[in-house]
Write a protein that holds these residues in place. Sequence first.
Motif, PDB file in Angstrom:
ATOM      1  N   UNK A  12     -18.411   4.247  -8.748  1.00  0.00           N
ATOM      2  CA  UNK A  12     -17.449   5.095  -8.113  1.00  0.00           C
ATOM      3  C   UNK A  12     -16.884   4.818  -6.832  1.00  0.00           C
ATOM      4  N   UNK A  13     -15.690   3.713  -7.101  1.00  0.00           N
ATOM      5  CA  UNK A  13     -15.144   3.534  -6.065  1.00  0.00           C
ATOM      6  C   UNK A  13     -14.077   3.329  -6.497  1.00  0.00           C
ATOM      7  N   UNK A  14     -13.436   4.338  -6.145  1.00  0.00           N
ATOM      8  CA  UNK A  14     -11.877   4.837  -6.828  1.00  0.00           C
ATOM      9  C   UNK A  14     -10.543   4.145  -5.875  1.00  0.00           C
ATOM     10  N   UNK A  15      -9.493   2.891  -6.615  1.00  0.00           N
ATOM     11  CA  UNK A  15      -8.858   2.444  -6.274  1.00  0.00           C
ATOM     12  C   UNK A  15      -7.949   3.109  -6.636  1.00  0.00           C
ATOM     13  N   UNK A  28      -9.348  -0.869  -1.294  1.00  0.00           N
ATOM     14  CA  UNK A  28      -8.524  -1.377  -1.224  1.00  0.00           C
ATOM     15  C   UNK A  28      -7.669  -1.924  -1.548  1.00  0.00           C
ATOM     16  N   UNK A  29      -6.532  -2.289  -2.208  1.00  0.00           N
ATOM     17  CA  UNK A  29      -6.158  -3.652  -2.978  1.00  0.00           C
ATOM     18  C   UNK A  29      -4.537  -4.038  -2.927  1.00  0.00           C
ATOM     19  N   UNK A  32     -12.695  -3.749   0.356  1.00  0.00           N
ATOM     20  CA  UNK A  32     -11.754  -4.382   0.559  1.00  0.00           C
ATOM     21  C   UNK A  32     -11.400  -6.175  -0.014  1.00  0.00           C
ATOM     22  N   UNK A  33     -10.208  -5.800  -0.958  1.00  0.00           N
ATOM     23  CA  UNK A  33     -10.216  -6.811  -2.161  1.00  0.00           C
ATOM     24  C   UNK A  33      -9.037  -7.524  -2.652  1.00  0.00           C
ATOM     25  N   UNK A  34      -8.250  -7.638  -1.176  1.00  0.00           N
ATOM     26  CA  UNK A  34      -6.702  -8.460  -1.082  1.00  0.00           C
ATOM     27  C   UNK A  34      -6.590  -9.384  -0.449  1.00  0.00           C
ATOM     28  N   UNK A  69       2.578  -0.243 -12.948  1.00  0.00           N
ATOM     29  CA  UNK A  69       2.158  -0.737 -11.646  1.00  0.00           C
ATOM     30  C   UNK A  69       2.772  -0.230  -9.884  1.00  0.00           C
ATOM     31  N   UNK A  70       2.912   0.357  -9.339  1.00  0.00           N
ATOM     32  CA  UNK A  70       3.499   0.804  -8.502  1.00  0.00           C
ATOM     33  C   UNK A  70       3.163   0.398  -6.711  1.00  0.00           C
ATOM     34  N   UNK A  71       2.615  -0.762  -6.375  1.00  0.00           N
ATOM     35  CA  UNK A  71       1.513  -1.303  -5.397  1.00  0.00           C
ATOM     36  C   UNK A  71       2.126  -0.548  -4.204  1.00  0.00           C
ATOM     37  N   UNK A  72       1.319  -1.259  -2.805  1.00  0.00           N
ATOM     38  CA  UNK A  72       1.591   0.115  -1.411  1.00  0.00           C
ATOM     39  C   UNK A  72       2.448  -2.080  -0.818  1.00  0.00           C
ATOM     40  N   UNK A  73       2.257  -2.670  -1.339  1.00  0.00           N
ATOM     41  CA  UNK A  73       3.245  -4.217  -1.196  1.00  0.00           C
ATOM     42  C   UNK A  73       4.839  -3.756  -1.218  1.00  0.00           C
TER      43      UNK A  73
END
Length: 440
Positions: A274-277, A305-306, A335-337, A400-404
Amino acid sequence: MSTQSSDVVLPASLLDTDLYKFTMQQAVLHHFPGVEGTYRFTHRDKDVFFTRECFERFERSASQFGKLQLKPEEREWLSKACPYLTPKYLDYLSSYRFKPEQLRLRFEPIPEDADKDARREPSTRGHIKIDAVGPWQETILWEVPLMACLSEIYFTTVDKDWSYDGQEEQAYEKAKTLLEAGCTFSEFGTRRRRSYHTQDLIMKAILRAQSDVPNAPGKVAGTSNMHFAMKYNVVPVGTIAHEWFMGVGALKGYEHANGMALKLWEEVYPNVLQIALTDTFSTEAFYKDFLADPHYARQWTGLRQDSGDPFVFAPRAKEIYQQLGVDHTSKTIIFSDALNVEKALRLKKQCDEIGFRCAFGIGTSLSNDFSRVSTGGKEKSRALNMVIKLSSVDGKPTVKISDDITKGVDGWQNTGDPTTVRLVKGIFGIPITDKDEVIH
């Protein structure tokens, strides 16, 4: 990768993939059995070319994936290492076989090499197109091993200007630095690894580093690769990828897709994984559903955070947890990005100051950090900047609409059908830009 010949490259095992492919496959089987799912490959760097020789070797290798099957000893290990995988699912996985007929593979020569391609010259440069079409519960497993296979073939066929010299020592020093700085991290490098051998070297190196500094405040939490987790007796780690949220949004509607995706996931995994992306439709869109139902903030152990600015993430997450009356110091941020050692150390310092627990999933920086031999190590040898994303479910396009907001020059912050991207952006109040017209 295990090689049956010098030409064909195959995964070492059906387990030579990431944990979240299996956990999501089980969730798809539970909630969406039989739904059609299409995956599509994209290579983001348009100035990097494959060759016809590379493509044909990849094509021959992919045609042999059907030989892979779960071994009895692997099933036994899975039942113990991953008790959340049910006997019913393990029965399914034991009978699972890749179906190469689900793949649509094409080589498209660049215009300058059209004449060479007409003569079928091996050195013809071009782009590779890949689609995997079939039941979602089956096509979901193609992504990771297919990319690992293509990367290994590219770096033994097209780009050979590199060597293994110093790789194990380099990974050892990275791991030792992270461990001594108190970082908890996992190896996440399967998809874009330079080769199977590289990932094997990396695993040996980081585990040796942990053994050499047993009193270090950090730790190696495990690896996302199931084969290496079994081989080296470490914890397999991972939870959810973007495709789960993308598929749920397309099938159930986008307005509350994040909340629905968490709900459906929790039905399959009520007390684990239960780690939410957060960033499938932008992190702020995720927080709207998170704020609407405090249960998820209380129940789920943390966030991943990705994309976007990672140094903005923890302060904003703290604000959200505080609005919900949840103690953020009891939560973890993964953190994985695009992580490297320097970035991980800075993020660890920030999280310590804010009060979050944190951990790091490090991929390409471990499994594909090479230099060009011809420059004496002064110039980096670029990893393939590739993805395979879910492109449709049940005939409905996924996005997909990322934060970048500036990830490349061609609108790479978005993935999917342009019309659907604009629709979803409208739902979440995200500005529509000219780049939304050029999505692949």
